[in-house]
Design a protein around this motif. Structure first.
Motif, short mmCIF file in Angstrom:
data_model
loop_
_atom_site.label_atom_id
_atom_site.label_comp_id
_atom_site.label_asym_id
_atom_site.label_seq_id
_atom_site.Cartn_x
_atom_site.Cartn_y
_atom_site.Cartn_z
N THR A 191 -5.88 5.10 -4.31
CA THR A 191 -6.21 4.36 -5.54
C THR A 191 -5.04 3.52 -5.99
O THR A 191 -5.18 2.30 -6.23
CB THR A 191 -6.61 5.34 -6.67
OG1 THR A 191 -7.76 6.07 -6.28
CG2 THR A 191 -6.92 4.57 -7.95
N ARG A 192 -3.87 4.14 -6.12
CA ARG A 192 -2.69 3.41 -6.57
C ARG A 192 -2.26 2.39 -5.53
O ARG A 192 -1.84 1.27 -5.87
CB ARG A 192 -1.55 4.38 -6.87
CG ARG A 192 -1.49 4.91 -8.29
CD ARG A 192 -1.56 3.80 -9.29
NE ARG A 192 -0.89 4.12 -10.54
CZ ARG A 192 -0.83 3.30 -11.58
NH1 ARG A 192 -1.38 2.11 -11.52
NH2 ARG A 192 -0.21 3.64 -12.68
N ALA A 240 -10.35 -0.46 -6.68
CA ALA A 240 -9.76 0.77 -6.17
C ALA A 240 -10.63 1.98 -6.51
O ALA A 240 -10.88 2.85 -5.66
CB ALA A 240 -8.35 0.94 -6.71
N SER A 241 -11.11 2.06 -7.75
CA SER A 241 -11.90 3.22 -8.18
C SER A 241 -13.22 3.31 -7.45
O SER A 241 -13.68 4.41 -7.12
CB SER A 241 -12.15 3.14 -9.69
OG SER A 241 -10.95 3.26 -10.41
N ILE A 286 -4.15 0.75 -3.39
CA ILE A 286 -5.07 -0.39 -3.46
C ILE A 286 -4.88 -1.15 -4.76
O ILE A 286 -4.93 -2.39 -4.79
CB ILE A 286 -6.53 0.09 -3.32
CG1 ILE A 286 -6.75 0.67 -1.92
CG2 ILE A 286 -7.51 -1.05 -3.56
CD1 ILE A 286 -8.07 1.40 -1.75
N GLN A 287 -4.67 -0.44 -5.87
CA GLN A 287 -4.46 -1.11 -7.15
C GLN A 287 -3.28 -2.06 -7.10
O GLN A 287 -3.40 -3.24 -7.47
CB GLN A 287 -4.23 -0.07 -8.25
CG GLN A 287 -5.48 0.55 -8.83
CD GLN A 287 -5.16 1.55 -9.93
OE1 GLN A 287 -4.00 1.73 -10.31
NE2 GLN A 287 -6.17 2.22 -10.43
N ALA A 302 -8.49 -5.28 -9.95
CA ALA A 302 -7.84 -4.37 -9.00
C ALA A 302 -8.21 -2.92 -9.30
O ALA A 302 -8.47 -2.13 -8.37
CB ALA A 302 -6.32 -4.55 -9.06
N LEU A 339 0.83 -1.20 0.00
CA LEU A 339 0.00 0.00 0.00
C LEU A 339 0.86 1.26 0.00
O LEU A 339 0.59 2.22 -0.73
CB LEU A 339 -0.92 0.00 1.22
CG LEU A 339 -2.10 -0.97 1.21
CD1 LEU A 339 -2.77 -0.99 2.58
CD2 LEU A 339 -3.10 -0.59 0.13
#
Length: 386
Positions: free
Chosen positions: A153-154, A202-203, A156-157, A198, A90
Protein backbone atom coordinates in the motif's frame (compact mmCIF):
# COMPACT_ATOMS: atom_id res chain seq x y z
CA UNK A 1 3.84 -17.99 21.50
CA UNK A 2 6.93 -16.23 22.86
CA UNK A 3 7.88 -12.69 21.90
CA UNK A 4 10.96 -14.00 20.14
CA UNK A 5 9.02 -16.46 17.98
CA UNK A 6 6.29 -13.89 17.22
CA UNK A 7 8.72 -11.15 16.21
CA UNK A 8 10.70 -13.67 14.14
CA UNK A 9 7.54 -14.71 12.25
CA UNK A 10 6.58 -11.07 11.60
CA UNK A 11 10.11 -10.35 10.42
CA UNK A 12 10.07 -13.31 8.00
CA UNK A 13 6.72 -12.25 6.56
CA UNK A 14 7.93 -8.68 6.12
CA UNK A 15 11.11 -9.80 4.38
CA UNK A 16 9.19 -12.20 2.12
CA UNK A 17 6.79 -9.39 1.19
CA UNK A 18 9.61 -7.02 0.34
CA UNK A 19 11.21 -9.68 -1.86
CA UNK A 20 7.89 -10.25 -3.66
CA UNK A 21 7.37 -6.52 -4.17
CA UNK A 22 10.89 -6.11 -5.51
CA UNK A 23 10.50 -9.12 -7.83
CA UNK A 24 7.38 -7.66 -9.39
CA UNK A 25 8.98 -4.25 -9.77
CA UNK A 26 12.18 -5.70 -11.18
CA UNK A 27 10.21 -7.62 -13.79
CA UNK A 28 8.56 -4.40 -14.92
CA UNK A 29 11.84 -2.49 -14.98
CA UNK A 30 13.58 -5.21 -17.00
CA UNK A 31 10.81 -5.38 -19.58
CA UNK A 32 10.75 -1.61 -19.91
CA UNK A 33 14.49 -1.20 -20.22
CA UNK A 34 15.98 -4.31 -21.81
CA UNK A 35 19.70 -3.95 -22.42
CA UNK A 36 21.57 -4.67 -25.63
CA UNK A 37 23.60 -7.88 -25.80
CA UNK A 38 26.92 -6.05 -25.62
CA UNK A 39 27.27 -2.87 -23.59
CA UNK A 40 30.33 -1.44 -21.91
CA UNK A 41 29.85 0.57 -18.73
CA UNK A 42 33.40 1.87 -19.13
CA UNK A 43 34.48 4.61 -21.55
CA UNK A 44 35.73 3.17 -24.84
CA UNK A 45 39.17 4.69 -24.37
CA UNK A 46 41.31 1.85 -25.76
CA UNK A 47 39.36 0.93 -28.86
CA UNK A 48 36.76 3.31 -30.23
CA UNK A 49 36.09 0.98 -33.18
CA UNK A 50 33.97 -1.34 -31.01
CA UNK A 51 31.58 1.43 -30.00
CA UNK A 52 29.07 1.90 -32.81
CA UNK A 53 26.40 3.74 -30.82
CA UNK A 54 25.36 4.65 -27.31
CA UNK A 55 22.30 4.11 -25.12
CA UNK A 56 20.32 7.03 -23.74
CA UNK A 57 22.45 6.74 -20.60
CA UNK A 58 25.72 7.08 -22.50
CA UNK A 59 26.86 3.45 -22.37
CA UNK A 60 28.74 2.06 -25.37
CA UNK A 61 27.00 -0.46 -27.65
CA UNK A 62 29.32 -2.70 -29.68
CA UNK A 63 28.74 -5.18 -32.49
CA UNK A 64 30.83 -8.20 -33.35
CA UNK A 65 34.58 -8.46 -33.44
CA UNK A 66 36.90 -10.32 -31.16
CA UNK A 67 37.65 -7.13 -29.26
CA UNK A 68 33.97 -6.27 -28.60
CA UNK A 69 33.36 -5.61 -24.92
CA UNK A 70 30.77 -7.91 -23.35
CA UNK A 71 28.72 -6.80 -20.39
CA UNK A 72 28.96 -8.91 -17.23
CA UNK A 73 26.05 -9.88 -15.02
CA UNK A 74 27.34 -7.51 -12.36
CA UNK A 75 27.58 -4.61 -14.81
CA UNK A 76 24.11 -5.32 -16.12
CA UNK A 77 22.76 -5.26 -12.55
CA UNK A 78 24.54 -1.96 -11.84
CA UNK A 79 23.10 -0.38 -14.96
CA UNK A 80 19.62 -1.65 -14.11
CA UNK A 81 19.76 -0.39 -10.52
CA UNK A 82 21.09 2.98 -11.66
CA UNK A 83 17.89 3.61 -13.63
CA UNK A 84 15.35 1.53 -11.64
CA UNK A 85 13.42 4.50 -10.28
CA UNK A 86 10.13 2.59 -10.04
CA UNK A 87 11.68 -0.17 -7.95
CA UNK A 88 13.41 2.34 -5.68
CA UNK A 89 10.23 4.31 -4.95
CA UNK A 90 8.31 1.08 -4.26
CA UNK A 91 11.08 -0.13 -1.94
CA UNK A 92 11.31 3.21 -0.09
CA UNK A 93 7.57 3.32 0.50
CA UNK A 94 7.34 -0.34 1.53
CA UNK A 95 10.14 -0.06 4.10
CA UNK A 96 8.62 3.16 5.49
CA UNK A 97 5.25 1.44 5.88
CA UNK A 98 6.56 -1.69 7.60
CA UNK A 99 8.73 0.20 10.08
CA UNK A 100 6.09 2.78 11.01
CA UNK A 101 3.21 0.33 11.42
CA UNK A 102 5.21 -2.12 13.52
CA UNK A 103 6.25 0.66 15.90
CA UNK A 104 2.65 1.76 16.55
CA UNK A 105 0.99 -1.68 16.32
CA UNK A 106 -0.25 -1.70 19.97
CA UNK A 107 -2.04 1.61 19.44
CA UNK A 108 -3.58 0.46 16.16
CA UNK A 109 -4.93 -2.67 17.86
CA UNK A 110 -6.69 -0.55 20.50
CA UNK A 111 -8.08 1.85 17.89
CA UNK A 112 -9.53 -1.03 15.83
CA UNK A 113 -11.25 -2.56 18.88
CA UNK A 114 -12.79 0.77 19.90
CA UNK A 115 -14.03 1.56 16.38
CA UNK A 116 -15.72 -1.84 16.00
CA UNK A 117 -17.16 -2.30 19.51
CA UNK A 118 -17.80 1.34 20.35
CA UNK A 119 -15.78 1.02 23.56
CA UNK A 120 -14.72 4.19 25.34
CA UNK A 121 -12.15 3.10 27.93
CA UNK A 122 -9.05 5.19 28.31
CA UNK A 123 -6.00 4.40 26.23
CA UNK A 124 -3.86 3.15 29.12
CA UNK A 125 -6.75 1.09 30.54
CA UNK A 126 -7.24 -0.57 27.14
CA UNK A 127 -3.51 -1.27 26.82
CA UNK A 128 -3.42 -2.73 30.33
CA UNK A 129 -6.45 -4.94 29.65
CA UNK A 130 -4.96 -6.11 26.38
CA UNK A 131 -1.70 -7.07 28.06
CA UNK A 132 -3.46 -8.85 30.96
CA UNK A 133 -5.75 -10.82 28.62
CA UNK A 134 -3.40 -11.68 25.76
CA UNK A 135 0.11 -10.92 26.94
CA UNK A 136 2.81 -9.14 24.95
CA UNK A 137 1.79 -10.79 21.68
CA UNK A 138 -1.61 -9.12 21.99
CA UNK A 139 0.06 -5.78 21.20
CA UNK A 140 0.99 -7.13 17.77
CA UNK A 141 -2.09 -9.16 16.86
CA UNK A 142 -2.84 -8.58 13.23
CA UNK A 143 0.51 -6.87 12.68
CA UNK A 144 1.79 -9.51 10.25
CA UNK A 145 -1.32 -9.01 8.11
CA UNK A 146 -0.96 -5.26 8.61
CA UNK A 147 2.63 -5.33 7.33
CA UNK A 148 1.56 -7.56 4.46
CA UNK A 149 -1.02 -4.90 3.59
CA UNK A 150 0.88 -1.73 4.37
CA UNK A 151 4.09 -2.58 2.50
CA UNK A 152 2.51 -2.70 -0.98
CA UNK A 153 0.00 0.00 0.00
CA UNK A 154 2.66 2.49 1.04
CA UNK A 155 4.96 1.46 -1.79
CA UNK A 156 2.23 2.03 -4.38
CA UNK A 157 1.05 5.22 -2.68
CA UNK A 158 4.45 6.88 -2.74
CA UNK A 159 5.30 5.65 -6.24
CA UNK A 160 1.91 6.68 -7.69
CA UNK A 161 2.10 10.05 -5.94
CA UNK A 162 5.59 10.79 -7.27
CA UNK A 163 4.59 9.62 -10.77
CA UNK A 164 1.42 11.72 -10.86
CA UNK A 165 3.33 14.80 -9.70
CA UNK A 166 5.90 14.30 -12.45
CA UNK A 167 3.12 13.93 -15.04
CA UNK A 168 1.44 17.09 -13.76
CA UNK A 169 4.67 19.08 -13.96
CA UNK A 170 5.37 17.83 -17.50
CA UNK A 171 1.83 18.70 -18.58
CA UNK A 172 2.05 22.20 -17.10
CA UNK A 173 5.36 22.82 -18.89
CA UNK A 174 4.00 21.67 -22.23
CA UNK A 175 0.77 23.63 -21.87
CA UNK A 176 2.81 26.80 -21.25
CA UNK A 177 5.39 26.03 -23.97
CA UNK A 178 8.22 25.96 -21.42
CA UNK A 179 11.45 23.99 -21.80
CA UNK A 180 11.72 20.58 -20.13
CA UNK A 181 14.10 21.84 -17.45
CA UNK A 182 12.03 24.93 -16.55
CA UNK A 183 11.25 25.22 -12.84
CA UNK A 184 7.59 24.41 -12.15
CA UNK A 185 5.82 24.24 -8.78
CA UNK A 186 2.66 22.35 -7.91
CA UNK A 187 -0.13 23.98 -5.90
CA UNK A 188 -1.45 22.43 -2.66
CA UNK A 189 -4.66 21.47 -4.51
CA UNK A 190 -2.67 19.62 -7.18
CA UNK A 191 -0.77 17.73 -4.50
CA UNK A 192 -4.07 16.91 -2.78
CA UNK A 193 -5.52 15.47 -6.00
CA UNK A 194 -2.37 13.48 -6.80
CA UNK A 195 -2.25 12.08 -3.26
CA UNK A 196 -5.95 11.22 -3.24
CA UNK A 197 -5.76 9.29 -6.51
CA UNK A 198 -2.63 7.48 -5.31
CA UNK A 199 -4.38 6.51 -2.07
CA UNK A 200 -7.46 5.14 -3.82
CA UNK A 201 -5.37 3.17 -6.32
CA UNK A 202 -3.23 1.57 -3.60
CA UNK A 203 -6.19 0.66 -1.36
CA UNK A 204 -8.19 -0.93 -4.17
CA UNK A 205 -5.29 -3.28 -4.94
CA UNK A 206 -4.71 -4.60 -1.42
CA UNK A 207 -8.16 -4.27 0.17
CA UNK A 208 -8.71 -7.99 1.03
CA UNK A 209 -5.68 -7.78 3.33
CA UNK A 210 -7.38 -4.96 5.22
CA UNK A 211 -10.36 -7.23 5.94
CA UNK A 212 -8.04 -10.03 7.08
CA UNK A 213 -6.11 -7.65 9.32
CA UNK A 214 -9.32 -6.48 10.98
CA UNK A 215 -10.49 -10.06 11.61
CA UNK A 216 -7.14 -11.10 13.11
CA UNK A 217 -7.20 -8.04 15.38
CA UNK A 218 -10.79 -8.53 16.53
CA UNK A 219 -10.72 -12.31 16.93
CA UNK A 220 -7.22 -13.47 17.93
CA UNK A 221 -6.94 -17.24 18.07
CA UNK A 222 -9.98 -17.85 15.86
CA UNK A 223 -7.89 -18.13 12.71
CA UNK A 224 -4.60 -19.97 12.24
CA UNK A 225 -2.75 -17.02 10.75
CA UNK A 226 -3.23 -14.95 7.61
CA UNK A 227 -4.05 -17.89 5.34
CA UNK A 228 -6.56 -19.22 7.85
CA UNK A 229 -8.25 -15.83 8.07
CA UNK A 230 -8.55 -15.66 4.28
CA UNK A 231 -10.17 -19.11 4.17
CA UNK A 232 -12.42 -18.28 7.11
CA UNK A 233 -13.77 -15.10 5.54
CA UNK A 234 -14.38 -16.82 2.20
CA UNK A 235 -16.10 -19.83 3.83
CA UNK A 236 -18.40 -17.62 5.91
CA UNK A 237 -19.24 -14.90 3.39
CA UNK A 238 -17.80 -16.02 0.08
CA UNK A 239 -15.30 -14.02 -1.96
CA UNK A 240 -17.47 -10.92 -1.53
CA UNK A 241 -16.57 -10.99 2.17
CA UNK A 242 -13.04 -9.93 1.26
CA UNK A 243 -14.43 -6.70 -0.20
CA UNK A 244 -16.96 -5.67 2.46
CA UNK A 245 -16.58 -2.00 3.31
CA UNK A 246 -14.51 -1.26 0.23
CA UNK A 247 -16.55 1.74 -0.93
CA UNK A 248 -16.21 3.74 2.31
CA UNK A 249 -12.53 2.81 2.25
CA UNK A 250 -12.02 4.29 -1.21
CA UNK A 251 -14.05 7.36 -0.26
CA UNK A 252 -11.93 7.78 2.86
CA UNK A 253 -8.63 7.25 1.08
CA UNK A 254 -8.99 10.27 -1.19
CA UNK A 255 -9.15 12.87 1.61
CA UNK A 256 -6.97 10.82 3.96
CA UNK A 257 -3.95 10.26 1.72
CA UNK A 258 -4.53 13.46 -0.24
CA UNK A 259 -4.58 15.65 2.88
CA UNK A 260 -1.59 13.81 4.37
CA UNK A 261 0.61 14.24 1.29
CA UNK A 262 -0.56 17.82 0.69
CA UNK A 263 0.10 19.05 4.23
CA UNK A 264 3.44 17.28 4.58
CA UNK A 265 4.91 18.32 1.23
CA UNK A 266 3.50 21.86 1.20
CA UNK A 267 4.80 22.50 4.72
CA UNK A 268 8.17 20.88 3.97
CA UNK A 269 8.74 22.84 0.75
CA UNK A 270 7.61 26.14 2.31
CA UNK A 271 9.92 25.66 5.30
CA UNK A 272 12.88 24.75 3.07
CA UNK A 273 12.28 27.85 0.91
CA UNK A 274 12.07 30.05 4.02
CA UNK A 275 15.34 28.71 5.43
CA UNK A 276 17.01 29.06 2.03
CA UNK A 277 15.86 32.67 1.66
CA UNK A 278 17.01 33.54 5.19
CA UNK A 279 20.41 32.01 4.47
CA UNK A 280 20.80 33.99 1.23
CA UNK A 281 19.89 37.23 3.01
CA UNK A 282 22.31 36.64 5.86
CA UNK A 283 25.22 34.89 4.11
CA UNK A 284 24.86 36.11 0.52
CA UNK A 285 25.20 32.65 -1.04
CA UNK A 286 22.69 29.97 -1.97
CA UNK A 287 22.36 26.69 -0.09
CA UNK A 288 20.04 23.67 -0.41
CA UNK A 289 18.55 22.73 2.96
CA UNK A 290 17.71 19.25 4.24
CA UNK A 291 15.32 19.50 7.17
CA UNK A 292 16.45 17.91 10.45
CA UNK A 293 14.90 14.57 11.35
CA UNK A 294 12.92 16.03 14.26
CA UNK A 295 11.34 18.62 11.95
CA UNK A 296 10.35 15.97 9.38
CA UNK A 297 8.88 13.94 12.25
CA UNK A 298 6.81 16.92 13.38
CA UNK A 299 5.56 17.71 9.88
CA UNK A 300 4.63 14.08 9.28
CA UNK A 301 2.83 13.90 12.63
CA UNK A 302 0.84 17.06 11.84
CA UNK A 303 -0.10 15.70 8.40
CA UNK A 304 -1.11 12.34 9.84
CA UNK A 305 -3.30 13.83 12.58
CA UNK A 306 -5.08 16.11 10.09
CA UNK A 307 -5.66 13.27 7.67
CA UNK A 308 -6.95 10.89 10.35
CA UNK A 309 -9.42 13.43 11.73
CA UNK A 310 -10.71 14.23 8.24
CA UNK A 311 -11.40 10.64 7.23
CA UNK A 312 -12.12 8.96 10.60
CA UNK A 313 -15.95 8.65 10.26
CA UNK A 314 -15.50 6.72 7.02
CA UNK A 315 -12.87 4.56 8.72
CA UNK A 316 -15.33 3.64 11.49
CA UNK A 317 -18.05 2.76 8.96
CA UNK A 318 -15.56 0.69 6.96
CA UNK A 319 -14.61 -1.45 9.96
CA UNK A 320 -18.25 -1.93 10.98
CA UNK A 321 -19.07 -3.19 7.49
CA UNK A 322 -16.00 -5.44 7.36
CA UNK A 323 -16.96 -7.60 10.35
CA UNK A 324 -20.72 -7.97 9.86
CA UNK A 325 -21.73 -11.49 8.93
CA UNK A 326 -18.37 -12.82 10.11
CA UNK A 327 -17.49 -14.67 13.34
CA UNK A 328 -21.17 -14.69 14.38
CA UNK A 329 -21.69 -10.94 13.98
CA UNK A 330 -25.17 -10.03 12.65
CA UNK A 331 -25.62 -8.23 9.35
CA UNK A 332 -26.95 -4.83 10.42
CA UNK A 333 -26.29 -2.57 7.44
CA UNK A 334 -27.04 -2.95 3.74
CA UNK A 335 -24.63 -0.28 2.54
CA UNK A 336 -22.41 2.62 3.55
CA UNK A 337 -25.16 5.21 3.78
CA UNK A 338 -27.39 3.03 5.95
CA UNK A 339 -24.48 2.38 8.28
CA UNK A 340 -23.90 6.12 8.63
CA UNK A 341 -27.54 6.95 9.30
CA UNK A 342 -28.21 4.10 11.74
CA UNK A 343 -25.05 4.77 13.73
CA UNK A 344 -26.00 8.43 14.13
CA UNK A 345 -29.62 7.53 15.01
CA UNK A 346 -28.84 4.74 17.48
CA UNK A 347 -25.48 5.80 18.94
CA UNK A 348 -25.28 9.52 18.24
CA UNK A 349 -22.96 11.45 15.94
CA UNK A 350 -20.12 10.91 18.38
CA UNK A 351 -20.07 7.22 17.45
CA UNK A 352 -18.48 8.17 14.12
CA UNK A 353 -15.42 9.31 16.07
CA UNK A 354 -15.06 6.28 18.33
CA UNK A 355 -11.40 5.31 18.54
CA UNK A 356 -10.22 8.68 17.19
CA UNK A 357 -7.99 9.20 20.24
CA UNK A 358 -6.02 5.94 19.91
CA UNK A 359 -6.09 6.28 16.12
CA UNK A 360 -4.51 9.73 16.30
CA UNK A 361 -2.04 8.59 18.95
CA UNK A 362 -1.03 5.80 16.55
CA UNK A 363 -1.16 7.96 13.44
CA UNK A 364 0.87 10.89 14.78
CA UNK A 365 4.10 8.97 15.50
CA UNK A 366 3.36 6.41 12.78
CA UNK A 367 3.09 8.93 9.96
CA UNK A 368 6.03 10.92 11.28
CA UNK A 369 8.21 7.80 11.39
CA UNK A 370 7.02 6.80 7.90
CA UNK A 371 8.18 10.10 6.41
CA UNK A 372 11.51 10.00 8.24
CA UNK A 373 12.19 6.51 6.88
CA UNK A 374 10.94 7.48 3.41
CA UNK A 375 13.13 10.61 3.22
CA UNK A 376 16.13 8.60 4.44
CA UNK A 377 15.47 5.90 1.85
CA UNK A 378 15.18 8.50 -0.91
CA UNK A 379 18.54 10.00 0.00
CA UNK A 380 20.14 6.55 0.22
CA UNK A 381 18.72 5.50 -3.16
CA UNK A 382 19.45 8.82 -4.88
CA UNK A 383 15.78 9.72 -5.47
CA UNK A 384 14.31 13.21 -5.75
CA UNK A 385 10.78 14.64 -5.77
CA UNK A 386 9.11 17.49 -7.65
Amino acid sequence: MTCKRFCSRTHRISVALLLLLLTLALAGECNAAALPARISLLPDLKDKRTCVSRTEYGECISRGGADALKITVGDRAKLFWKNAETTKFLLAGAVAGIVSRTVVSPLEAIATVQMVTGGSKGLFVELSDLFNNEGFKGFFKGNAANCLKVAPTRGIQFFAFESLKTKLVDWKRKSRNLPEDAEMNLSPLERLIAGGIAGMAASSLVYPLEVVKTMLTMYPGKYSGIGGAFKGVVSEQGVKGLFQGMWPTLLAMFPYVGVEFMIYETSKISLEKLLRRMHIESEGNDLTFVLPTIVSLGLGAMAGASAQTTAHPLDVVRKRLQIQGLAGNPILYKNTFECFSRMIKNEGAGSLYKGLGPACVATIPGTGIAYIVYESMKRALGLSSV
